[in-house]
Design a protein around this motif. Structure first.
Motif, short mmCIF file in Angstrom:
data_model
loop_
_atom_site.label_atom_id
_atom_site.label_comp_id
_atom_site.label_asym_id
_atom_site.label_seq_id
_atom_site.Cartn_x
_atom_site.Cartn_y
_atom_site.Cartn_z
N ILE A 1 1.13 -1.09 -0.51
CA ILE A 1 -0.34 0.00 0.22
C ILE A 1 1.01 1.30 0.13
O ILE A 1 0.56 1.90 -1.09
CB ILE A 1 -0.51 0.14 1.26
N GLN A 2 1.34 1.22 1.15
CA GLN A 2 2.45 2.48 0.91
C GLN A 2 3.55 2.65 -0.73
O GLN A 2 3.69 4.18 -0.96
CB GLN A 2 3.57 2.09 2.19
N GLN A 3 3.95 1.42 -1.21
CA GLN A 3 4.41 1.26 -2.31
C GLN A 3 4.03 2.45 -3.59
O GLN A 3 4.29 2.42 -4.06
CB GLN A 3 5.30 0.31 -2.80
N MET A 4 2.32 1.56 -3.19
CA MET A 4 1.25 2.60 -4.16
C MET A 4 0.92 4.05 -4.11
O MET A 4 1.05 4.90 -4.61
CB MET A 4 0.31 1.74 -4.19
N MET A 5 1.38 4.21 -2.83
CA MET A 5 0.87 5.77 -2.52
C MET A 5 2.57 6.33 -3.59
O MET A 5 1.47 7.34 -3.41
CB MET A 5 0.98 6.06 -1.38
N GLY A 6 3.54 6.02 -2.91
CA GLY A 6 4.75 6.75 -3.33
C GLY A 6 3.99 6.84 -4.59
O GLY A 6 5.12 7.70 -5.44
N THR A 7 3.67 5.67 -5.68
CA THR A 7 3.59 5.60 -7.44
C THR A 7 2.74 6.77 -7.59
O THR A 7 2.26 7.51 -8.25
CB THR A 7 3.25 4.28 -7.72
N ALA A 8 0.94 6.58 -6.79
CA ALA A 8 0.05 7.94 -6.10
C ALA A 8 1.01 9.31 -6.31
O ALA A 8 0.48 10.50 -8.03
CB ALA A 8 -0.77 7.51 -5.24
N GLN A 9 1.93 9.71 -5.64
CA GLN A 9 2.04 11.37 -5.22
C GLN A 9 3.43 10.58 -6.54
O GLN A 9 3.36 12.41 -6.78
CB GLN A 9 3.34 10.95 -4.72
N ALA A 10 3.49 10.57 -7.54
CA ALA A 10 4.64 10.68 -8.73
C ALA A 10 4.10 10.49 -9.26
O ALA A 10 4.43 11.56 -10.36
CB ALA A 10 5.45 9.12 -8.06
N LEU A 11 2.62 9.75 -9.63
CA LEU A 11 1.87 10.01 -10.84
C LEU A 11 1.65 11.87 -10.71
O LEU A 11 1.10 12.39 -12.08
CB LEU A 11 0.85 9.48 -10.75
N LEU A 12 0.86 12.41 -10.20
CA LEU A 12 0.50 13.22 -9.45
C LEU A 12 1.03 14.83 -9.13
O LEU A 12 0.95 15.88 -9.98
CB LEU A 12 -0.53 13.25 -8.32
#
Length: 258
Positions: free
Chosen positions: A44-55
């Motif tokens: 989940i935390q890795q996906m949160m980091g990916t989400a921040q990068a995309l945004l």
């Protein structure tokens, strides 16, 4: 009044009981917290980091969201940034040629996360269908339509109110049944007694909600609920507010019969 909690690890051996519990909760609050939902916190935390990068990607205005639910919401509600990552597992990878180039290195992680979400969502839909006494069609549990589900990442960047308590105006969740992984307990949800209940610590928890199409497919028996983002608590001021939402846009009945 507190948000109901269900231990999702019990769903295999206690499916009828959980179905009845979900049905009861649906008629009262419309919100439930799932614990032991099988997705590791690290993922989940890795996906949160990916989400921040995309945004944070520059030039996002060149990639507006289309009918396939891929791209950015370039006319967001004030204070909200959205990136839409298509629907069920595999949908995003099939559109690799039209994706923003910066997204492509993240596809494997995104699709793997969606696969984990789909497994949970299907079990939830099965439980709702069981509780509603809908027919079981073996081997045909997952709908094949493009709009069956959507995966969206969202960041809250500012707030509607200018004065304390710094609340974003209440809004309902989209779709029929949604799962939300949140980065901090910055959200409050409305409860039947008129109270606003704060979400618990995000670690190990996922919020499940009934969305804005619920009144339609339940013939008015179930009602959509509202939530609001708040920054009035000192522990939430200046905290990055990101969530990951995996949302069913059809009813359990349609998911079972397609």
């Amino acid at each position: 009044m507190e948000i109901p909690i269900i231990d999702f690890a019990c769903i295999v051996e206690a499916r009828p009981e959980i179905a009845r519990e979900l049905a009861t909760i649906s008629r009262t609050s419309g919100w439930v917290i799932l614990t032991n939902h099988s997705i590791p916190d690290e993922n989940i935390q890795q996906m949160m980091g990916t989400a921040q990068a995309l945004l944070d990607m520059p030039g996002r205005e060149r990639w507006p969201r289309g009918d396939s639910l891929v791209g950015y919401d370039n006319s967001p509600t004030r204070g909200i940034d959205n990136a839409f990552l298509a629907g069920k597992p595999g949908d995003l990878a099939q559109q690799v040629l039209v994706l923003p180039p910066f997204w492509r290195p993240h596809l494997a992680r995104i699709e793997a996360f969606k696969e984990s979400c789909q497994e949970i969502l299907q079990k939830l839909l099965d439980c709702f269908a069981l509780a509603m006494e809908l027919p079981d069609v073996p081997g045909q549990h997952c709908g094949s339509h493009e709009q069956t589900v959507q995966f969206r990442v969202r960041r809250y960047t500012s707030y509607i109110s200018e004065e304390p308590p710094f609340l974003m105006l209440p809004r309902s969740g989209s779709g029929s049944i949604g799962m939300v992984f949140y980065s901090a307990n910055y959200t409050e949800v409305d409860m039947p007694n008129g109270d606003w209940a704060a979400l618990p610590d995000p670690h190990g928890n996922v919020l499940v909600y009934l969305g804005d199409v619920i009144p339609f497919w339940s013939r008015g028996h179930l009602q959509k609920m509202q939530y609001r983002v708040v920054e009035s608590r000192s522990d939430q001021q200046g905290v990055e507010k990101i969530n990951l939402a995996y949302i069913s846009t059809t009813s359990p009945h349609e998911m079972l019969l397609h």
